[in-house]
Scaffold this motif. Structure first.
Motif, PDB file in Angstrom:
ATOM      1  N   GLY A 169       0.814  -1.211   0.000  1.00 53.12           N
ATOM      2  CA  GLY A 169       0.000   0.000   0.000  1.00 53.12           C
ATOM      3  C   GLY A 169       0.841   1.251   0.000  1.00 53.12           C
ATOM      4  N   SER A 170       1.918   1.224   0.792  1.00 52.39           N
ATOM      5  CA  SER A 170       2.819   2.376   0.823  1.00 52.39           C
ATOM      6  C   SER A 170       3.452   2.605  -0.541  1.00 52.39           C
ATOM      7  N   ALA A 171       3.862   1.518  -1.213  1.00 49.45           N
ATOM      8  CA  ALA A 171       4.476   1.645  -2.532  1.00 49.45           C
ATOM      9  C   ALA A 171       3.474   2.155  -3.564  1.00 49.45           C
ATOM     10  N   MET A 172       2.221   1.693  -3.481  1.00 51.20           N
ATOM     11  CA  MET A 172       1.206   2.099  -4.457  1.00 51.20           C
ATOM     12  C   MET A 172       0.847   3.565  -4.342  1.00 51.20           C
ATOM     13  N   THR A 173       0.832   4.084  -3.110  1.00 47.83           N
ATOM     14  CA  THR A 173       0.368   5.460  -2.901  1.00 47.83           C
ATOM     15  C   THR A 173       1.499   6.453  -2.752  1.00 47.83           C
ATOM     16  N   ALA A 174       2.751   5.966  -2.837  1.00 46.62           N
ATOM     17  CA  ALA A 174       3.889   6.872  -2.661  1.00 46.62           C
ATOM     18  C   ALA A 174       3.988   7.828  -3.828  1.00 46.62           C
ATOM     19  N   ALA A 175       4.398   9.043  -3.517  1.00 53.13           N
ATOM     20  CA  ALA A 175       4.705   9.994  -4.589  1.00 53.13           C
ATOM     21  C   ALA A 175       5.954   9.508  -5.308  1.00 53.13           C
ATOM     22  N   ARG A 176       6.075   9.818  -6.570  1.00 54.07           N
ATOM     23  CA  ARG A 176       7.184   9.286  -7.366  1.00 54.07           C
ATOM     24  C   ARG A 176       8.566   9.616  -6.800  1.00 54.07           C
ATOM     25  N   PRO A 177       8.825  10.847  -6.328  1.00 54.68           N
ATOM     26  CA  PRO A 177      10.158  11.097  -5.797  1.00 54.68           C
ATOM     27  C   PRO A 177      10.491  10.227  -4.602  1.00 54.68           C
ATOM     28  N   ALA A 178       9.481   9.945  -3.748  1.00 55.18           N
ATOM     29  CA  ALA A 178       9.735   9.136  -2.564  1.00 55.18           C
ATOM     30  C   ALA A 178       9.866   7.675  -2.899  1.00 55.18           C
ATOM     31  N   ALA A 179       9.255   7.248  -4.018  1.00 55.38           N
ATOM     32  CA  ALA A 179       9.270   5.831  -4.353  1.00 55.38           C
ATOM     33  C   ALA A 179      10.669   5.317  -4.587  1.00 55.38           C
ATOM     34  N   ALA A 180      11.569   6.179  -4.988  1.00 56.89           N
ATOM     35  CA  ALA A 180      12.925   5.736  -5.282  1.00 56.89           C
ATOM     36  C   ALA A 180      13.623   5.216  -4.045  1.00 56.89           C
ATOM     37  N   ASP A 181      13.194   5.636  -2.848  1.00 58.37           N
ATOM     38  CA  ASP A 181      13.823   5.193  -1.628  1.00 58.37           C
ATOM     39  C   ASP A 181      13.724   3.691  -1.445  1.00 58.37           C
ATOM     40  N   ARG A 182      12.713   3.069  -2.029  1.00 61.03           N
ATOM     41  CA  ARG A 182      12.516   1.644  -1.815  1.00 61.03           C
ATOM     42  C   ARG A 182      13.289   0.785  -2.805  1.00 61.03           C
ATOM     43  N   THR A 183      13.969   1.416  -3.780  1.00 63.17           N
ATOM     44  CA  THR A 183      14.493   0.609  -4.873  1.00 63.17           C
ATOM     45  C   THR A 183      15.994   0.409  -4.821  1.00 63.17           C
ATOM     46  N   VAL A 184      16.638   0.784  -3.727  1.00 63.87           N
ATOM     47  CA  VAL A 184      18.047   0.458  -3.580  1.00 63.87           C
ATOM     48  C   VAL A 184      18.146  -1.049  -3.361  1.00 63.87           C
ATOM     49  N   PRO A 185      18.927  -1.793  -4.168  1.00 62.74           N
ATOM     50  CA  PRO A 185      18.967  -3.248  -4.011  1.00 62.74           C
ATOM     51  C   PRO A 185      19.385  -3.653  -2.606  1.00 62.74           C
ATOM     52  N   GLN A 186      18.618  -4.504  -1.954  1.00 64.94           N
ATOM     53  CA  GLN A 186      18.965  -4.910  -0.596  1.00 64.94           C
ATOM     54  C   GLN A 186      19.652  -6.252  -0.611  1.00 64.94           C
TER      55      GLN A 186
END
Length: 300
Positions: free
Chosen positions: A281-298
């Motif tokens: 849900g957080s990923a779906m509703t995130a604004a595009r600039p903030a969404a990049a925070d989740r995409t650093v490979p873990q």
């Protein structure tokens, strides 16, 4: 079905298959580490072998010395790598007493907190409530009948904190080529955790069996997932990638059930579902600039 429609279908579903392959490989590698390495070198030694060989493999793959690194970028990479090392160490320490899938679910509180803090809109309270509900079913708070080891939970929460820091610091190095930042970050992570593993396990780390399994674990749980995630990111919007990567706790639990015999209760599966729903849900509703925070490979 002709060859052209088949290629089109594979192209369409490739990003999903790449993310699924990434989280599955990560789960398999971590399960191997817990089954084969923990009894010999412990969680600290396992972290040292896994991160050390991962750093070596990724350094050979990307050869980061080809790129220039400014003083400011070097500081950002050092912080990013230190957080990566702490995340891996805390996560493997938690696996000593926690089922794999539950440790991953608790660890997800870190990136979820970063994503929600970056937005702070009304809808985010829904995701906060779901995450709290899921964690409340898992954490040994004395009210929910949880039987999870408090020390293991503490380490998993520590991994969540380091994962959050890893995302924050990773964003500061986000303008660098991914291979550049990831390879140097893993090198710093190795410099953080390898001494801890050496102090704990000593000469046992030099056992041919440990070294061979360590290389296999590093390849399956680091090199392969990172490569697949990078391929998926080239073909997906970042928020879609965040939604797909949210299936990691469930995949980890299923892999652990198959390879480690770790069976979860219905309440624990429900808790994982709540945390996954909050992350999606957080990923779906995130604004595009903030969404990049989740995409650093873990790499945990």
């Amino acid at each position: 079905m002709s060859a052209f429609p088949l290629r089109s279908l594979l192209h369409r579903f490739f990003p999903f298959l790449a993310v699924l392959g990434s989280v599955t490989a990560l789960g398999i590698g971590t399960s191997w580490a817990k089954h084969w390495l923990f009894p010999v070198v412990g969680a600290q030694g396992t972290t040292a072998v896994r991160v050390g060989f991962s750093a070596l493999l990724v350094l050979l793959l990307w050869r980061p010395w080809r790129w220039h690194l400014s003083r400011a970028d070097a500081r950002a990479v050092m912080l990013y790598g230190a957080a990566l090392g702490g995340m891996n160490l805390m996560f493997y320490m938690s696996l000593r007493t926690l089922p794999f899938g539950l440790a991953v679910a608790i660890e997800f509180a870190g990136p979820l907190a970063v994503a929600i803090w970056s937005s702070r809109r009304a809808v985010d309270f829904v995701w906060v409530a779901l995450a709290i509900a899921g964690l409340g079913m898992l954490l040994p708070l004395g009210l929910n009948g949880s039987t999870l080891d408090p020390v293991g939970v503490f380490y998993a929460l520590g991994a969540a904190v380091f994962w959050g820091l890893y995302i924050v610091f990773g964003k500061r190095a986000g303008h660098l080529h991914a291979g550049h930042s990831v390879s140097l970050g893993l090198l710093v992570a190795a410099l953080v955790v390898v001494p801890v593993g050496v102090v704990h396990a000593g000469a046992a780390l030099l056992s041919p069996t440990v070294l061979l399994i360590g290389v296999a674990v590093a390849a399956v749980s680091s090199a392969i997932p990172i490569s697949l995630e990078m391929m998926a990111l080239k073909r997906l919007p970042k928020e879609a990638f965040g939604i797909m990567i949210s299936m990691e706790p469930a995949v980890a639990a299923l892999v652990a059930m198959a390879l480690l015999g770790e069976h979860l209760s219905a309440v624990q599966w429900l808790a994982i579902g709540c945390i996954m729903a909050a992350s999606m849900g957080s990923a779906m509703t995130a604004a595009r600039p903030a969404a990049a925070d989740r995409t650093v490979p873990q790499v945990a």
